[in-house]
Design a protein around this motif. Structure first.
Motif, PDB file in Angstrom:
ATOM      1  N   PHE A   1      -6.651   4.066  -3.585  1.00 34.66           N
ATOM      2  CA  PHE A   1      -5.580   4.488  -4.290  1.00 34.66           C
ATOM      3  C   PHE A   1      -4.335   4.849  -3.273  1.00 34.66           C
ATOM      4  O   PHE A   1      -3.376   4.831  -3.734  1.00 34.66           O
ATOM      5  N   SER A   2      -4.707   5.579  -2.489  1.00 34.75           N
ATOM      6  CA  SER A   2      -3.445   5.814  -1.700  1.00 34.75           C
ATOM      7  C   SER A   2      -2.961   4.692  -0.861  1.00 34.75           C
ATOM      8  O   SER A   2      -1.730   4.518  -0.703  1.00 34.75           O
ATOM      9  N   ALA A   3      -3.816   3.538  -0.684  1.00 31.73           N
ATOM     10  CA  ALA A   3      -3.424   2.354  -0.197  1.00 31.73           C
ATOM     11  C   ALA A   3      -2.432   1.592  -1.048  1.00 31.73           C
ATOM     12  O   ALA A   3      -1.539   0.999  -0.856  1.00 31.73           O
ATOM     13  N   LEU A   4      -2.929   1.672  -2.291  1.00 34.49           N
ATOM     14  CA  LEU A   4      -1.927   0.990  -3.335  1.00 34.49           C
ATOM     15  C   LEU A   4      -0.392   1.600  -3.222  1.00 34.49           C
ATOM     16  O   LEU A   4       0.396   0.805  -3.153  1.00 34.49           O
ATOM     17  N   PHE A   5      -0.282   2.930  -3.248  1.00 34.46           N
ATOM     18  CA  PHE A   5       0.783   3.592  -3.248  1.00 34.46           C
ATOM     19  C   PHE A   5       1.814   3.326  -1.539  1.00 34.46           C
ATOM     20  O   PHE A   5       2.877   3.164  -1.634  1.00 34.46           O
ATOM     21  N   PHE A   6       0.913   3.305  -0.836  1.00 38.21           N
ATOM     22  CA  PHE A   6       1.209   2.838   0.510  1.00 38.21           C
ATOM     23  C   PHE A   6       1.897   1.689   0.627  1.00 38.21           C
ATOM     24  O   PHE A   6       2.930   1.421   1.547  1.00 38.21           O
ATOM     25  N   SER A   7       1.520   0.699  -0.038  1.00 37.99           N
ATOM     26  CA  SER A   7       1.931  -0.791   0.049  1.00 37.99           C
ATOM     27  C   SER A   7       3.260  -0.769  -0.224  1.00 37.99           C
ATOM     28  O   SER A   7       4.042  -1.878   0.076  1.00 37.99           O
ATOM     29  N   SER A   8       3.657   0.116  -1.083  1.00 31.86           N
ATOM     30  CA  SER A   8       5.279   0.108  -1.353  1.00 31.86           C
ATOM     31  C   SER A   8       6.388   0.210  -0.299  1.00 31.86           C
ATOM     32  O   SER A   8       7.183  -0.387  -0.177  1.00 31.86           O
ATOM     33  N   THR A   9       5.901   0.964   0.792  1.00 34.52           N
ATOM     34  CA  THR A   9       6.370   1.022   2.056  1.00 34.52           C
ATOM     35  C   THR A   9       6.722  -0.400   2.736  1.00 34.52           C
ATOM     36  O   THR A   9       7.653  -0.752   2.836  1.00 34.52           O
ATOM     37  N   PHE A  10       5.701  -1.343   2.428  1.00 34.08           N
ATOM     38  CA  PHE A  10       6.052  -2.575   3.400  1.00 34.08           C
ATOM     39  C   PHE A  10       6.925  -3.682   2.631  1.00 34.08           C
ATOM     40  O   PHE A  10       7.681  -4.035   3.110  1.00 34.08           O
ATOM     41  N   VAL A  11       6.744  -3.598   1.249  1.00 30.87           N
ATOM     42  CA  VAL A  11       7.485  -4.114   0.248  1.00 30.87           C
ATOM     43  C   VAL A  11       9.065  -3.762   0.216  1.00 30.87           C
ATOM     44  O   VAL A  11       9.758  -4.693   0.566  1.00 30.87           O
ATOM     45  N   LEU A  12       9.243  -2.504   0.065  1.00 29.34           N
ATOM     46  CA  LEU A  12      10.419  -2.083  -0.015  1.00 29.34           C
ATOM     47  C   LEU A  12      11.430  -2.107   1.384  1.00 29.34           C
ATOM     48  O   LEU A  12      12.479  -2.309   1.625  1.00 29.34           O
ATOM     49  N   ASN A  13      10.514  -1.672   2.331  1.00 35.31           N
ATOM     50  CA  ASN A  13      11.238  -1.830   3.739  1.00 35.31           C
ATOM     51  C   ASN A  13      11.445  -3.390   4.079  1.00 35.31           C
ATOM     52  O   ASN A  13      12.863  -3.348   4.466  1.00 35.31           O
TER      53      ASN A  13
ATOM     54  N   PHE B   1       5.352   6.570  14.545  1.00 34.24           N
ATOM     55  CA  PHE B   1       4.576   5.838  13.429  1.00 34.24           C
ATOM     56  C   PHE B   1       5.728   5.144  12.753  1.00 34.24           C
ATOM     57  O   PHE B   1       5.696   3.913  12.572  1.00 34.24           O
ATOM     58  N   TYR B   2       6.246   5.865  11.833  1.00 34.92           N
ATOM     59  CA  TYR B   2       7.257   5.126  10.833  1.00 34.92           C
ATOM     60  C   TYR B   2       8.350   4.527  11.430  1.00 34.92           C
ATOM     61  O   TYR B   2       8.873   3.560  10.816  1.00 34.92           O
ATOM     62  N   SER B   3       8.922   4.981  12.368  1.00 35.97           N
ATOM     63  CA  SER B   3      10.190   4.327  12.930  1.00 35.97           C
ATOM     64  C   SER B   3       9.391   2.891  13.558  1.00 35.97           C
ATOM     65  O   SER B   3      10.320   2.028  13.312  1.00 35.97           O
ATOM     66  N   LEU B   4       8.619   2.909  14.101  1.00 33.29           N
ATOM     67  CA  LEU B   4       8.172   1.635  14.435  1.00 33.29           C
ATOM     68  C   LEU B   4       7.743   0.667  13.611  1.00 33.29           C
ATOM     69  O   LEU B   4       8.169  -0.691  13.701  1.00 33.29           O
ATOM     70  N   LEU B   5       7.005   1.413  12.416  1.00 34.81           N
ATOM     71  CA  LEU B   5       6.884   0.257  11.262  1.00 34.81           C
ATOM     72  C   LEU B   5       8.145  -0.103  10.692  1.00 34.81           C
ATOM     73  O   LEU B   5       8.248  -1.543  10.282  1.00 34.81           O
ATOM     74  N   THR B   6       9.185   0.663  10.356  1.00 33.46           N
ATOM     75  CA  THR B   6      10.481   0.289   9.745  1.00 33.46           C
ATOM     76  C   THR B   6      11.275  -0.849  10.502  1.00 33.46           C
ATOM     77  O   THR B   6      11.755  -1.710  10.277  1.00 33.46           O
ATOM     78  N   PHE B   7      10.990  -0.564  11.908  1.00 40.37           N
ATOM     79  CA  PHE B   7      11.670  -1.493  13.000  1.00 40.37           C
ATOM     80  C   PHE B   7      11.216  -2.978  12.763  1.00 40.37           C
ATOM     81  O   PHE B   7      11.902  -3.753  12.734  1.00 40.37           O
ATOM     82  N   SER B   8       9.772  -2.895  12.657  1.00 40.39           N
ATOM     83  CA  SER B   8       9.198  -4.270  12.538  1.00 40.39           C
ATOM     84  C   SER B   8       9.346  -5.082  11.273  1.00 40.39           C
ATOM     85  O   SER B   8       9.413  -6.241  11.024  1.00 40.39           O
ATOM     86  N   SER B   9       9.818  -4.219  10.137  1.00 43.78           N
ATOM     87  CA  SER B   9      10.073  -4.956   8.874  1.00 43.78           C
ATOM     88  C   SER B   9      11.335  -5.662   9.223  1.00 43.78           C
ATOM     89  O   SER B   9      11.620  -6.570   8.160  1.00 43.78           O
ATOM     90  N   SER B  10      12.235  -5.543  10.115  1.00 40.39           N
ATOM     91  CA  SER B  10      13.451  -6.535  10.492  1.00 40.39           C
ATOM     92  C   SER B  10      13.369  -7.737  10.730  1.00 40.39           C
ATOM     93  O   SER B  10      14.210  -8.498  10.881  1.00 40.39           O
TER      94      SER B  10
ATOM     95  N   GLY C   1       6.713  -8.337   4.763  1.00 39.75           N
ATOM     96  CA  GLY C   1       5.807  -7.207   4.609  1.00 39.75           C
ATOM     97  C   GLY C   1       4.362  -7.282   4.918  1.00 39.75           C
ATOM     98  O   GLY C   1       3.689  -6.433   5.323  1.00 39.75           O
ATOM     99  N   TRP C   2       3.974  -8.387   4.123  1.00 43.03           N
ATOM    100  CA  TRP C   2       2.442  -8.629   4.103  1.00 43.03           C
ATOM    101  C   TRP C   2       2.052  -8.921   5.653  1.00 43.03           C
ATOM    102  O   TRP C   2       0.829  -8.509   6.049  1.00 43.03           O
ATOM    103  N   VAL C   3       2.978  -9.521   6.546  1.00 39.87           N
ATOM    104  CA  VAL C   3       2.590  -9.697   7.913  1.00 39.87           C
ATOM    105  C   VAL C   3       2.531  -8.045   8.617  1.00 39.87           C
ATOM    106  O   VAL C   3       1.477  -8.043   9.372  1.00 39.87           O
ATOM    107  N   VAL C   4       3.420  -7.298   8.339  1.00 42.20           N
ATOM    108  CA  VAL C   4       3.403  -6.037   8.873  1.00 42.20           C
ATOM    109  C   VAL C   4       1.884  -5.408   8.136  1.00 42.20           C
ATOM    110  O   VAL C   4       1.605  -4.529   9.205  1.00 42.20           O
ATOM    111  N   ALA C   5       1.946  -5.415   7.244  1.00 36.65           N
ATOM    112  CA  ALA C   5       0.598  -4.940   6.553  1.00 36.65           C
ATOM    113  C   ALA C   5      -0.650  -4.987   6.957  1.00 36.65           C
ATOM    114  O   ALA C   5      -1.370  -4.477   7.308  1.00 36.65           O
ATOM    115  N   THR C   6      -0.666  -6.523   7.377  1.00 40.84           N
ATOM    116  CA  THR C   6      -1.994  -6.905   7.991  1.00 40.84           C
ATOM    117  C   THR C   6      -2.156  -6.419   9.427  1.00 40.84           C
ATOM    118  O   THR C   6      -3.116  -6.052   9.706  1.00 40.84           O
TER     119      THR C   6
END
Length: 313
Positions: free
Chosen positions: A10-22, A85-94, A98-103
């Motif tokens: 369930f936490s993964a379900l809500f975490f996935s919003s990060t990749f899509v919205l970023n 952690f999160y600065s690197l993750l959002t940088f990658s979204s540029s 999102g699904w590549v970042v998530a994988t």
């Protein structure tokens, strides 16, 4: 064990919003730093307001007191587990969907056993072998992404995620060790803050604030857009509040290195949720053969990993 797995999924379900919205904010031209830092500012405001409105101001005061007593440790833990952690993750979204970042983010399942070994924990070898399937899946996804973009963009979209995959479990493990006091150089923290899901998240958020201030001063990004302000608020609620609280709850209930690794492994479900979210909300395309095989191998690695831990327990 079953409760830990369900909570983690369930936490993964809500975490996935990060990749899509970023990814959505990146496509709209928003600077990645605001996508990252605003999430934690929102989280700080939301958690603080919630504690005040529900008559739990005492816990809020205790969070600040606990932070002041070991401010250097909490700044390191928060800046690592949340900030870096999160600065690197959002940088990658540029640079990557999102699904590549998530994988690629599933490499944290490979990183977690290494982090546990760093802290002197015993880690099952069979679990590490199963995570190699996940790593193989990441390689396939990387190869497919490289055919759709330049190698420079591919590496900028993937390498920071690999670094983030180590930063997140490292920061979380620092907090876990502080609560249990098993390592001498890490202060043993005896506080009701670490017995509360909100308290654990909030003290890590506060610990990350100096990191965001320094990064903003150094980069001086342009002002955030209106859409970015709204989307980061949604990410703060879904991923920062709901998902993080559920994930910390599952980790809090874990009593052995086996269970800690299994909880972290459930985050592989973010790949499926992120892929579906990007297709439905951003008009993304289904992955090709290599990407699809990569996603399948990552999920297979998760299933085998969790099954092996269940048998072991």
């Amino acid at each position: 064990m079953t409760q830990l797995i369900i909570t983690g999924v369930f936490s993964a379900l809500f975490f996935s919003s990060t990749f899509v919205l970023n990814r959505a904010m990146s496509l709209q031209g928003g600077h990645w730093l605001w996508s990252a830092s605003l999430r934690y500012l929102y989280m700080f405001a939301m958690f603080s307001a919630w504690l005040v409105l529900t008559g739990k101001s005492r816990l809020l005061r205790e969070v600040f007191t606990t932070y002041r007593k070991n401010w250097f440790f909490w700044t390191i833990a928060g800046s690592t587990g949340f900030g870096l952690f999160y600065s690197l993750l959002t940088f990658s979204s540029s640079f990557a969907p999102g699904w590549v970042v998530a994988t690629t983010w599933q490499s944290t399942i490979l990183a977690t056993p290494l982090v546990l070994l760093l802290f002197g924990k015993r880690v099952p070898v069979r679990g590490i072998l199963f995570t190699l399937l996940i790593f193989t899946g990441i390689v396939l996804v990387t190869c497919e992404q490289a055919t759709a973009a330049s190698w420079k963009e591919t590496l900028l979209g993937i390498l920071p995620v690999l670094a983030a995959a180590f930063a997140y479990p490292l920061g979380n493990q620092l907090m876990w060790e502080a609560r249990h006091g098993s390592i001498g150089i890490i202060p043993k923290v005896e506080s009701c803050v670490l017995d509360s899901g909100i308290g654990r998240v909030l003290i890590m958020v506060i610990g990350s604030l100096p990191f965001w201030v320094v990064l903003t001063v150094v980069l001086r990004p342009p002002a955030p857009t209106g859409g970015q302000l709204l989307n980061t608020a949604i990410v703060a609620v879904f991923s920062g509040v709901i998902a993080t609280t559920l994930f910390f709850k599952a980790r809090h209930l874990a009593r052995t290195p086996f269970e800690l690794s299994a909880v972290d492994a459930t985050q592989a479900m973010e790949v499926v949720f992120s892929l579906l979210g990007e297709i439905v909300f951003l008009g993304g395309a289904w992955p090709g053969y290599a990407g699809g095989a990569g996603v399948a191998l990552s999920l297979l690695g998760l299933v085998l990993y969790v099954r092996s831990q269940a048998v072991a327990d």
